[in-house]
Scaffold this motif. Structure first.
Motif, PDB file in Angstrom:
ATOM      1  N   HIS A  70     166.546  -4.876 -33.181  1.00 58.35           N
ATOM      2  CA  HIS A  70     166.548  -3.417 -33.358  1.00 58.35           C
ATOM      3  C   HIS A  70     165.474  -3.043 -34.377  1.00 58.35           C
ATOM      4  N   ALA A  71     164.330  -2.600 -33.909  1.00 62.37           N
ATOM      5  CA  ALA A  71     163.225  -2.279 -34.808  1.00 62.37           C
ATOM      6  C   ALA A  71     163.576  -1.226 -35.857  1.00 62.37           C
ATOM      7  N   TYR A 110     157.709   1.149 -38.368  1.00 64.25           N
ATOM      8  CA  TYR A 110     157.395   0.316 -37.209  1.00 64.25           C
ATOM      9  C   TYR A 110     156.143  -0.521 -37.407  1.00 64.25           C
ATOM     10  N   CYS A 117     157.457  -9.306 -37.784  1.00 65.44           N
ATOM     11  CA  CYS A 117     157.921 -10.171 -36.698  1.00 65.44           C
ATOM     12  C   CYS A 117     156.831 -11.146 -36.252  1.00 65.44           C
ATOM     13  N   TYR A 127     162.633  -5.106 -28.007  1.00 63.56           N
ATOM     14  CA  TYR A 127     162.996  -4.156 -29.054  1.00 63.56           C
ATOM     15  C   TYR A 127     163.886  -3.021 -28.540  1.00 63.56           C
ATOM     16  N   ALA A 150     155.659  -7.304 -25.970  1.00 61.62           N
ATOM     17  CA  ALA A 150     156.969  -6.708 -26.231  1.00 61.62           C
ATOM     18  C   ALA A 150     157.514  -5.944 -25.037  1.00 61.62           C
ATOM     19  N   ILE A 152     160.001  -2.655 -24.860  1.00 61.45           N
ATOM     20  CA  ILE A 152     160.417  -1.609 -25.800  1.00 61.45           C
ATOM     21  C   ILE A 152     161.290  -0.601 -25.064  1.00 61.45           C
TER      22      ILE A 152
END
Length: 429
Positions: A70-71, A110, A117, A127, A150, A152
């Motif tokens: 969970h960003a 962010y 990360c 994410y 990623a 997202i």
């Protein structure tokens, strides 16, 4: 070696790669490069730039995959572990996530999250963002700038939520469509959208069905949570009394697909495991979070034996650390703890958990055709690792011993370089 697109072009016959047991990723041996002329080596494989020669004590490993993180929760890492899941969400998580309506705040957090990360060796992350489409795009932009790979997701939540952190069904669907379209306009091959209903408590059946239709029509990934905590399971049972279990809720909605990853799965029933295996739906094992929020011990061996694909997740901030190395060690501890109460139980070993952190995670995210190991033709996501304290060992360690020492004793300080699609990304920060 890699080609201009960052794809692996070194075959096993050249003795640069060694396979661990059949199901495990490949490791590049330092010994394979020692004593070879770097210039002629690069020319023989068509590599324009000078190859990197590994020194004694160094390894090249597949990049880590974080299948659940969970960003927006990073500022809360380490907080609220005196509570269980549902109280923790109300007290800490939802108030923090509501702040991401502020674009400046979102951009600042962010940017730091993605770099943190990557520094920890996560080359591919799945994410969760928040319900806010614009700030979720801020996360995507940060990922693109940093060069990470990623998935997202703009989070969907339309029932049983705080007044200042909730959507209508129409708003949730429309904002998700807009988010997907705008993310694709970034035109980055490294970033994809993932449909993200938070969980069955925060979304009603109508919204979940509409999101499943969207995922199916656009061939999108799906992520959500399942069976993390007994209180959560009881709440789902009360909300969906027509369903026999938690997995059936998602199955009726059409959310269980071969491109779906479910976080946690601590308390899955046998019937649920059969359904997940039949649908090809995966589980992201989040051992640090399961401990910190007192959710339970997930028996990963049981999931694997049922035919369910499993990857590893850090679940920040349910877990306190964005490091997959920490998740690896927690997964090993958890499996050993499970073995204490089961006769003739075989806990996971370090090779198996390393697989979960690499190829297992890639499979869980339905991206194992692209990354996860160094098979010829895959894109080159990798970590250049220096084994801790090699000078303290009189005898030379073999490749498996080096790997074991790194997994148990290493930290991001031992990750000297991070490559995504063949591009060095750690030096940038």
């Amino acid at each position: 070696m890699r080609d201009a697109l960052g794809r692996s072009s070194v075959a096993n016959r050249h003795n640069f790669l060694i396979s661990l047991p059949d199901t495990l990723p490949q490791i590049v041996l330092a010994e394979a490069l020692r004593g070879r002329d770097a210039v002629s080596l690069g020319s023989s494989f068509g590599v324009a730039s000078s190859p990197v020669v590994l020194r004694p004590g160094q390894m090249l490993l597949p990049g880590f995959v974080d299948a659940h993180v969970h960003a927006p929760q990073f500022p809360n890492a380490g907080l609220g572990y005196d509570k269980t899941l549902l109280d923790w969400l109300q007290t800490y998580t939802f108030p923090l996530e509501a702040r991401y309506v502020d674009q400046d705040f979102a951009a600042r957090v962010y940017e730091a999250v993605v770099r943190r990360c990557l520094s920890a060796g996560t080359t591919l992350a799945c994410y969760f963002a928040t319900i806010h489409p614009e700030s979720s795009l801020q996360l995507a932009r940060s990922v693109v700038r940093a060069g990470q790979r990623a998935l997202i997701g703009k989070v969907n939540m339309n029932v049983n939520n705080p007044a200042d952190y909730n959507e209508t069904t129409e708003q949730s669907v429309n904002d998700t469509i807009s988010f997907v379209d705008r993310l694709q306009q970034l035109q980055s091959p490294l970033v994809q959208a993932v449909v993200t209903p938070r969980f069955a408590i925060s979304c009603d059946m109508d919204l979940m069905k509409k999101l499943a239709d969207l995922a199916r029509s656009r061939n999108l990934h799906i992520q959500t949570h399942i069976s993390e905590n007994m209180g959560e399971i009881e709440a789902v049972r009360g909300l969906y009394q027509q369903c026999a279990n938690y997995a059936e809720v998602y199955d009726r909605a059409g959310l269980l697909t071969s491109k779906t990853v479910l976080a946690h799965g601590v308390h899955l029933l046998e019937d649920e495991l059969r359904v997940l295996a039949e649908r090809g739906t995966s589980v992201a094992h989040c051992p640090t979070s399961n401990t910190c929020l007192r959710s339970g011990l997930c028996d990963v061996r049981r999931l694997l034996d049922a035919g369910v694909t499993v990857g590893l997740g850090t679940d920040v901030s349910g877990g306190p650390s964005p490091s997959i190395l920490d998740a690896i060690r927690a997964a090993l501890d958890t499996s050993i703890h499970v073995s204490f109460s089961k006769k003739n139980y075989k806990p996971l070993n370090y090779q198996e958990v390393f697989y979960l952190a690499t190829m297992g995670g890639a499979k869980a995210l339905a991206m194992d055709n692209i990354v996860g190991n160094f098979a010829v033709g895959k894109e080159f996501d990798a970590l250049l690792v220096s084994v801790p304290d090699p000078d303290l060992h009189i005898e030379t360690l073999d490749s498996l011993q080096q790997l074991q020492k790194f997994l148990y004793c290493g930290s991001e300080r031992n990750i000297k370089e991070v490559y995504v699609q063949g591009r060095s990304v750690k030096k940038a920060f």
